[in-house]
Design an enzyme around this catalytic site. Structure first.
Site, PDB file in Angstrom:
ATOM      1  N   LYS A  26      43.248 -32.166   9.701  1.00  0.00           N
ATOM      2  CA  LYS A  26      44.475 -31.500   9.249  1.00  0.00           C
ATOM      3  C   LYS A  26      44.522 -30.082   9.798  1.00  0.00           C
ATOM      4  O   LYS A  26      43.521 -29.357   9.771  1.00  0.00           O
ATOM      5  CB  LYS A  26      44.527 -31.493   7.726  1.00  0.00           C
ATOM      6  CG  LYS A  26      45.823 -30.905   7.158  1.00  0.00           C
ATOM      7  CD  LYS A  26      45.863 -31.001   5.652  1.00  0.00           C
ATOM      8  CE  LYS A  26      47.113 -30.372   5.074  1.00  0.00           C
ATOM      9  NZ  LYS A  26      47.170 -30.457   3.599  1.00  0.00           N
ATOM     10  N   SER A  42      49.341 -32.302  -2.106  1.00  0.00           N
ATOM     11  CA  SER A  42      49.399 -32.493  -0.658  1.00  0.00           C
ATOM     12  C   SER A  42      48.587 -33.654  -0.117  1.00  0.00           C
ATOM     13  O   SER A  42      48.763 -34.042   1.044  1.00  0.00           O
ATOM     14  CB  SER A  42      48.976 -31.202   0.053  1.00  0.00           C
ATOM     15  OG  SER A  42      49.942 -30.197  -0.140  1.00  0.00           O
ATOM     16  N   SER A  90      51.510 -31.676   2.013  1.00  0.00           N
ATOM     17  CA  SER A  90      51.416 -31.067   3.336  1.00  0.00           C
ATOM     18  C   SER A  90      50.527 -31.855   4.309  1.00  0.00           C
ATOM     19  O   SER A  90      50.430 -31.510   5.470  1.00  0.00           O
ATOM     20  CB  SER A  90      50.877 -29.635   3.223  1.00  0.00           C
ATOM     21  OG  SER A  90      49.575 -29.617   2.668  1.00  0.00           O
TER      22      SER A  90
END
Length: 485
Positions: free
Chosen positions: A94, A193, A169
């Site tokens: 990520k 997220s 996210s």
């Protein structure tokens, strides 16, 4: 809808090695049934075919460099020098986590060309376990918001429908996993997220107990502890595989702890029969919901009846508006003030999105008493949750308050007829687990009549992460459709 709809993307169906679980791939590499180079090459081919349609993987390394690393992994395997449980598996990190020697942007234009000289602890552990880092996964700017779009790489679209958001996210990670471009992925979660994009793309995403995975290294390590790294996958066992790598104390993260041991091995044990789940629903009407979400989640929750698990609707006696205000205050006092360095420089401030500026300016107005009072509310909520766990084994709520929405919409301004007063208010349903420090997993809950996915949060007792994984695996075994797209 109890059947999984076909993706609307014009992409080839996944086949061969890309359809295997991470556990199966790791086992096959260990037994030399296939090579790391074969596995990595198959996933790179899949990325080449699919990623241009969805924009999930960013900062992809050159193919020849990745395959050279895979060949080295094969040589190590042949010589009996495999480095760990992820040896030879491809993964993309990520883009909120620092990766040494690989561009890390945080989705922020000010870092568009930044290359860190050290790894975050989680990345360090993934490398040490033998994984091959092929690139990064897309995220909103500084992870702010559950809609994965930024001014560096653009938006990541949903795995099922190019017109819809992937969530966030960890949206890039969720889509990459759902469309078989990665066997598993890491993500992070402060306000949903790991959970929201897992729900929006029909996979599993696991936010862990506070402190189980060490964060950082950071400039501040004691106060900012509401966010956590965690695993995402199409199989619950794959979450456990990655958790075995990520979990455990690190002295650089002083509030981290050792966990419960080996999680993948723990999944082989049968979970206790029966049990009770408290269904919190929409918190007695406090959080508005798009029509259809509660029905889908209640149907999904009903499947636990096949496991002799009783479900009881309950609304805890708590001031949920005060809990929301406390969450916002603590978020601004940690994450937002951590971004102040960019705000203080006018040139860098001009590159920040409005939501980041709102967070920072709100944080700058806080007083010490505001932060203290918010922590008092959080402590009261923690005690309330512990009281619930004296009667129930798990708590359950929907993972989101709206179905995946138009990719061009930055965030929903209205939910269930109620105006949203901030960019993240529409995700209020996720803050309970964050504020209590509990492990919580997204379970795929089904699809509405338009084929839009939704998920169910299953929350466990603090530091009982294995019990959550065992319950999720039991649910996975009876779920009528497979995870992914």
């Amino acid at each position: 809808m109890s059947q999984k709809p076909a993706t609307k993307h014009a992409i080839p169906q996944a086949s061969g090695l890309c359809t295997l679980s991470a556990v199966e791939l790791a086992r096959g590499i260990t037994r030399r049934e296939f090579s790391s180079r074969e596995v990595v090459g198959a996933f790179l081919d899949r990325i080449e075919a699919v990623n241009p349609k969805v924009n999930a993987i960013v900062s992809l390394r050159p193919r020849e460099d990745i395959l050279r690393e895979a060949a080295l992994a094969d040589a190590e395997q042949k010589d009996g020098k495999a480095r760990g449980p992820l040896h030879g598996l491809p993964i993309a990190i990520k883009d909120l986590a620092r990766t040494k020697g690989l561009t890390t942007t945080f989705g922020y234009r000010g870092f568009a060309d930044w290359m860190p000289d050290e790894d975050d602890i989680a990345v360090e552990r993934i490398r040490a376990a033998g994984a091959i880092i092929i690139g990064k996964t897309n995220t909103p700017e500084f992870g702010l918001g559950s809609q994965t779009h930024n001014e560096v790489f653009g938006a990541t679209v949903n795995a099922f429908d190019p017109a819809l958001t992937s969530g966030g996210s960890s949206g890039g990670a969720a889509v990459a996993v759902a469309l078989n471009m990665l066997p598993l992925a890491d993500g992070s979660d402060f306000g949903g997220s790991l959970r929201n994009p897992a729900a929006y793309n029909n996979i599993y995403g696991f936010r862990l107990s506070q402190g189980l995975v060490p964060g950082g290294p950071r400039v501040e390590t004691f106060f900012a502890q509401m966010g956590t790294e965690g695993p995402m996958g199409r199989k619950v066992a794959d979450l456990a595989l990655l958790l075995d790598v990520l979990a455990g104390y690190d002295p650089r993260s002083p509030l981290s702890h050792g966990g419960e041991g080996r999680y993948l091995a723990g999944l082989t044990a049968s979970p206790p029969a029966g049990g009770r789940i408290a269904w919190l629903g929409d918190l007695g009407g406090h959080v508005p919901m798009e029509a259809g979400i509660l029905d889908l989640c209640e149907t999904a929750l009903g499947r636990f009846g096949e496991l002799a698990v009783a479900v009881e609707p309950i609304v805890p006696a708590f001031d949920f508006e005060a809990l929301w205000r406390a969450f916002v205050t603590l978020r601004q006092a940690t994450s937002a003030l951590g971004l102040k360095v960019h705000y203080d420089d006018p040139a860098k401030r001009a590159l920040l999105k409005p939501e980041a500026i709102w967070e920072i300016e709100s944080g700058l107005r806080l007083m010490a008493v505001d932060v203290y009072n918010a922590s008092v509310v959080r402590t009261s909520w923690h005690r309330t949750v512990l009281g619930l766990f004296a009667r129930y084994d798990f708590l359950a709520l929907p993972t989101a308050q709206v179905f995946p929405f138009d990719i061009k919409t930055h965030w929903p301004r209205e939910v269930g007829g109620r105006a949203m007063d901030s960019y993240h208010r529409w995700m209020e349903v996720v803050i309970g687990a964050t504020m209590a420090g509990c492990p919580v997993i997204n379970l795929p809950a089904g699809f509405d009549d338009r084929g839009r996915p939704m998920g169910l949060q299953l929350i466990g007792r603090p530091r009982h992460d294995l019990a959550v994984l065992q319950a999720a695996a039991a649910y996975e075994a009876i779920c009528p459709w497979p995870a992914g797209a």
